[in-house]
Scaffold this motif. Structure first.
Motif, PDB file in Angstrom:
ATOM      1  N   GLY A 171       5.671 -19.594  77.931  1.00  0.00           N
ATOM      2  CA  GLY A 171       6.618 -19.985  78.972  1.00  0.00           C
ATOM      3  C   GLY A 171       6.297 -21.348  79.551  1.00  0.00           C
ATOM      4  N   HIS A 172       5.007 -21.620  79.762  1.00  0.00           N
ATOM      5  CA  HIS A 172       4.599 -22.933  80.262  1.00  0.00           C
ATOM      6  C   HIS A 172       4.858 -24.013  79.217  1.00  0.00           C
ATOM      7  CE1 HIS A 172       2.691 -22.070  84.163  1.00  0.00           C
ATOM      8  NE2 HIS A 172       2.349 -20.899  83.639  1.00  0.00           N
ATOM      9  N   GLU A 173       4.610 -23.692  77.955  1.00  0.00           N
ATOM     10  CA  GLU A 173       4.872 -24.663  76.888  1.00  0.00           C
ATOM     11  C   GLU A 173       6.353 -25.033  76.849  1.00  0.00           C
ATOM     12  OE1 GLU A 173       1.367 -23.339  73.715  1.00  0.00           O
ATOM     13  OE2 GLU A 173       3.366 -22.447  73.585  1.00  0.00           O
ATOM     14  N   LEU A 174       7.217 -24.023  76.967  1.00  0.00           N
ATOM     15  CA  LEU A 174       8.654 -24.286  76.946  1.00  0.00           C
ATOM     16  C   LEU A 174       9.089 -25.077  78.170  1.00  0.00           C
ATOM     17  CD1 LEU A 174      11.448 -23.922  75.691  1.00  0.00           C
ATOM     18  CD2 LEU A 174      11.620 -21.722  76.890  1.00  0.00           C
ATOM     19  N   MET A 175       8.538 -24.757  79.343  1.00  0.00           N
ATOM     20  CA  MET A 175       8.925 -25.486  80.550  1.00  0.00           C
ATOM     21  C   MET A 175       8.530 -26.957  80.443  1.00  0.00           C
ATOM     22  SD  MET A 175      10.610 -25.240  83.331  1.00  0.00           S
ATOM     23  CE  MET A 175      10.755 -23.443  83.457  1.00  0.00           C
ATOM     24  N   ALA A 176       7.394 -27.244  79.841  1.00  0.00           N
ATOM     25  CA  ALA A 176       6.995 -28.636  79.646  1.00  0.00           C
ATOM     26  C   ALA A 176       8.027 -29.366  78.798  1.00  0.00           C
ATOM     27  CB  ALA A 176       5.618 -28.696  78.986  1.00  0.00           C
ATOM     28  N   ILE A 177       8.514 -28.719  77.765  1.00  0.00           N
ATOM     29  CA  ILE A 177       9.544 -29.324  76.913  1.00  0.00           C
ATOM     30  C   ILE A 177      10.820 -29.556  77.706  1.00  0.00           C
ATOM     31  CG2 ILE A 177      11.076 -28.870  74.941  1.00  0.00           C
ATOM     32  CD1 ILE A 177       8.688 -27.410  73.623  1.00  0.00           C
ATOM     33  N   LYS A 178      11.222 -28.581  78.500  1.00  0.00           N
ATOM     34  CA  LYS A 178      12.446 -28.709  79.307  1.00  0.00           C
ATOM     35  C   LYS A 178      12.346 -29.904  80.258  1.00  0.00           C
ATOM     36  CE  LYS A 178      14.661 -24.816  78.070  1.00  0.00           C
ATOM     37  NZ  LYS A 178      16.027 -24.794  77.483  1.00  0.00           N
ATOM     38  N   VAL A 179      11.199 -30.076  80.886  1.00  0.00           N
ATOM     39  CA  VAL A 179      11.021 -31.165  81.840  1.00  0.00           C
ATOM     40  C   VAL A 179      11.035 -32.511  81.121  1.00  0.00           C
ATOM     41  CG1 VAL A 179       9.379 -32.226  83.449  1.00  0.00           C
ATOM     42  CG2 VAL A 179       9.817 -29.760  83.546  1.00  0.00           C
ATOM     43  N   LEU A 180      10.312 -32.612  80.041  1.00  0.00           N
ATOM     44  CA  LEU A 180      10.267 -33.874  79.301  1.00  0.00           C
ATOM     45  C   LEU A 180      11.638 -34.250  78.746  1.00  0.00           C
ATOM     46  CD1 LEU A 180       6.882 -33.297  77.474  1.00  0.00           C
ATOM     47  CD2 LEU A 180       7.324 -35.070  79.179  1.00  0.00           C
ATOM     48  N   ASP A 181      12.368 -33.250  78.258  1.00  0.00           N
ATOM     49  CA  ASP A 181      13.711 -33.525  77.746  1.00  0.00           C
ATOM     50  C   ASP A 181      14.634 -34.003  78.861  1.00  0.00           C
ATOM     51  OD1 ASP A 181      12.902 -32.827  75.213  1.00  0.00           O
ATOM     52  OD2 ASP A 181      13.863 -30.850  75.214  1.00  0.00           O
ATOM     53  N   LEU A 182      14.521 -33.394  80.043  1.00  0.00           N
ATOM     54  CA  LEU A 182      15.342 -33.821  81.171  1.00  0.00           C
ATOM     55  C   LEU A 182      15.023 -35.264  81.553  1.00  0.00           C
ATOM     56  CD1 LEU A 182      17.381 -33.142  83.433  1.00  0.00           C
ATOM     57  CD2 LEU A 182      15.449 -32.339  84.798  1.00  0.00           C
ATOM     58  N   LEU A 183      13.763 -35.622  81.493  1.00  0.00           N
ATOM     59  CA  LEU A 183      13.341 -36.980  81.835  1.00  0.00           C
ATOM     60  C   LEU A 183      13.653 -37.980  80.719  1.00  0.00           C
ATOM     61  CD1 LEU A 183       9.856 -36.226  83.431  1.00  0.00           C
ATOM     62  CD2 LEU A 183      11.917 -36.948  84.652  1.00  0.00           C
ATOM     63  N   GLY A 184      14.017 -37.478  79.556  1.00  0.00           N
ATOM     64  CA  GLY A 184      14.291 -38.371  78.432  1.00  0.00           C
ATOM     65  C   GLY A 184      13.035 -38.977  77.833  1.00  0.00           C
ATOM     66  N   VAL A 185      11.915 -38.259  77.935  1.00  0.00           N
ATOM     67  CA  VAL A 185      10.637 -38.745  77.421  1.00  0.00           C
ATOM     68  C   VAL A 185      10.415 -38.206  76.010  1.00  0.00           C
ATOM     69  CG1 VAL A 185       8.133 -38.711  77.743  1.00  0.00           C
ATOM     70  CG2 VAL A 185       9.654 -38.882  79.743  1.00  0.00           C
ATOM     71  N   PRO A 186      10.235 -39.074  75.018  1.00  0.00           N
ATOM     72  CA  PRO A 186       9.955 -38.599  73.658  1.00  0.00           C
ATOM     73  C   PRO A 186       8.633 -37.823  73.614  1.00  0.00           C
ATOM     74  CG  PRO A 186      10.533 -40.935  73.665  1.00  0.00           C
ATOM     75  CD  PRO A 186      10.296 -40.541  75.093  1.00  0.00           C
ATOM     76  N   HIS A 187       8.585 -36.798  72.798  1.00  0.00           N
ATOM     77  CA  HIS A 187       7.364 -35.995  72.676  1.00  0.00           C
ATOM     78  C   HIS A 187       7.370 -35.276  71.331  1.00  0.00           C
ATOM     79  CE1 HIS A 187       9.465 -32.132  73.256  1.00  0.00           C
ATOM     80  NE2 HIS A 187      10.219 -32.796  74.121  1.00  0.00           N
ATOM     81  N   SER A 188       6.234 -34.733  70.978  1.00  0.00           N
ATOM     82  CA  SER A 188       6.113 -33.983  69.733  1.00  0.00           C
ATOM     83  C   SER A 188       5.730 -32.535  69.982  1.00  0.00           C
ATOM     84  CB  SER A 188       5.068 -34.652  68.825  1.00  0.00           C
ATOM     85  OG  SER A 188       3.802 -34.714  69.480  1.00  0.00           O
ATOM     86  N   LEU A 189       6.012 -32.035  71.183  1.00  0.00           N
ATOM     87  CA  LEU A 189       5.669 -30.648  71.499  1.00  0.00           C
ATOM     88  C   LEU A 189       6.523 -29.704  70.666  1.00  0.00           C
ATOM     89  CD1 LEU A 189       5.321 -30.735  75.399  1.00  0.00           C
ATOM     90  CD2 LEU A 189       3.595 -31.188  73.640  1.00  0.00           C
ATOM     91  N   SER A 190       5.896 -28.673  70.157  1.00  0.00           N
ATOM     92  CA  SER A 190       6.594 -27.694  69.317  1.00  0.00           C
ATOM     93  C   SER A 190       7.182 -26.575  70.163  1.00  0.00           C
ATOM     94  CB  SER A 190       5.623 -27.097  68.291  1.00  0.00           C
ATOM     95  OG  SER A 190       5.079 -28.096  67.469  1.00  0.00           O
ATOM     96  N   GLN A 191       8.322 -26.072  69.729  1.00  0.00           N
ATOM     97  CA  GLN A 191       8.904 -24.930  70.409  1.00  0.00           C
ATOM     98  C   GLN A 191       7.937 -23.753  70.343  1.00  0.00           C
ATOM     99  OE1 GLN A 191      11.795 -24.400  72.126  1.00  0.00           O
ATOM    100  NE2 GLN A 191      12.263 -26.588  72.011  1.00  0.00           N
TER     101      GLN A 191
END
Length: 247
Positions: A171-191
């Motif tokens: 759940g924390h991993e997914l929330m990190a992705i949600k936040v980064l996507d909202l900010l428009g920050v590129p990342h390589s975090l896996s679902q």
């Protein structure tokens, strides 16, 4: 800024302060990777209600002169039957105005939807009202909304810790992705892959529910009755801007 959600409860890491990692640490690690001067503070403490979050964390947060602030406050209040939602959100409104007034990007959260939780079912109307007030505050002050209410992925109990109150590591991993996507920050975090729980018979489910009541709900209720908090004696993980250690 916030409570257990932002402190990282449910995502254990014994090498970190308070023994927790959490979505906020994960976001900070990504942001730090592209900025050697990046500093991260996490003022959140588990169990804190909205008033305490603002009383204890707002001025220290402002003093750090941040470029980005995340704040999720009020969830612990919503679980109390006597919560004055309008009064609480008036204070929240003022605080969000002060934060956005600095020029910082400010992220606020709606409450979790809890569509499949019998425990939260009776509170969903209050959560929905809280959400509408949060949306009005965000619109008024130009804050960005992380819309937890509409994240259907969290209907999967594999995203949750055994206490059924806090997100587990996925759940924390997914929330990190949600936040980064909202900010428009590129990342390589896996679902993340949700935790796989065994399918229980009706009898096994009743036994599991009784165990949960004894080990988690009962102590939570006792703290409410005695005026204690899970955050008593706990300090903020990163009270000052800190260089981020990669996970």
């Amino acid at each position: 800024m916030g409570d257990s959600f932002t402190e990282g409860v449910g995502d254990p890491d014994p090498t970190r302060p308070n023994g927790l990692r959490g979505w906020a640490d994960r976001v900070a690690e990504v942001l730090a990777a592209s900025d050697p001067d990046f500093g991260y503070a996490n003022l959140a403490i588990r169990g804190r209600k909205l008033a305490a979050i603002l009383d204890e964390q707002l001025e220290p947060a402002l003093a750090l002169q941040p470029d980005l602030v995340t704040i999720y406050a009020g969830a612990n209040d919503m679980l109390r039957p006597s919560a004055d939602v309008d009064g609480l959100l008036e204070r929240y409104d003022e605080a969000i105005g002060r934060l956005t007034g600095t020029g910082a990007t400010v992220l606020v959260w709606t409450a979790f939807g809890a569509r499949k939780s019998r425990f939260y079912a009776m509170l969903r109307g209050r959560f929905a009202y809280y959400n509408e007030l949060v949306r009005e505050i965000a619109d008024r002050h130009g804050a960005q909304i992380v819309d937890y209410w509409r994240m259907s992925e969290y209907d999967d109990w594999g995203m949750w810790d055994v206490d059924r109150l806090h997100m587990a590591t996925p759940g924390h991993e997914l929330m990190a992705i949600k936040v980064l996507d909202l900010l428009g920050v590129p990342h390589s975090l896996s679902q993340p892959t949700p935790i796989v729980h065994p399918v229980l018979s009706s009898r096994e489910q009743r036994a599991a529910d009784l165990q949960w009541t004894r080990e988690h709900l009962g102590p939570w209720v006792k703290r409410r009755v005695t005026g204690r908090s899970s955050g008593d004696g706990i300090s903020a993980k990163y009270p000052v801007l800190t260089a981020v250690r990669q996970g």
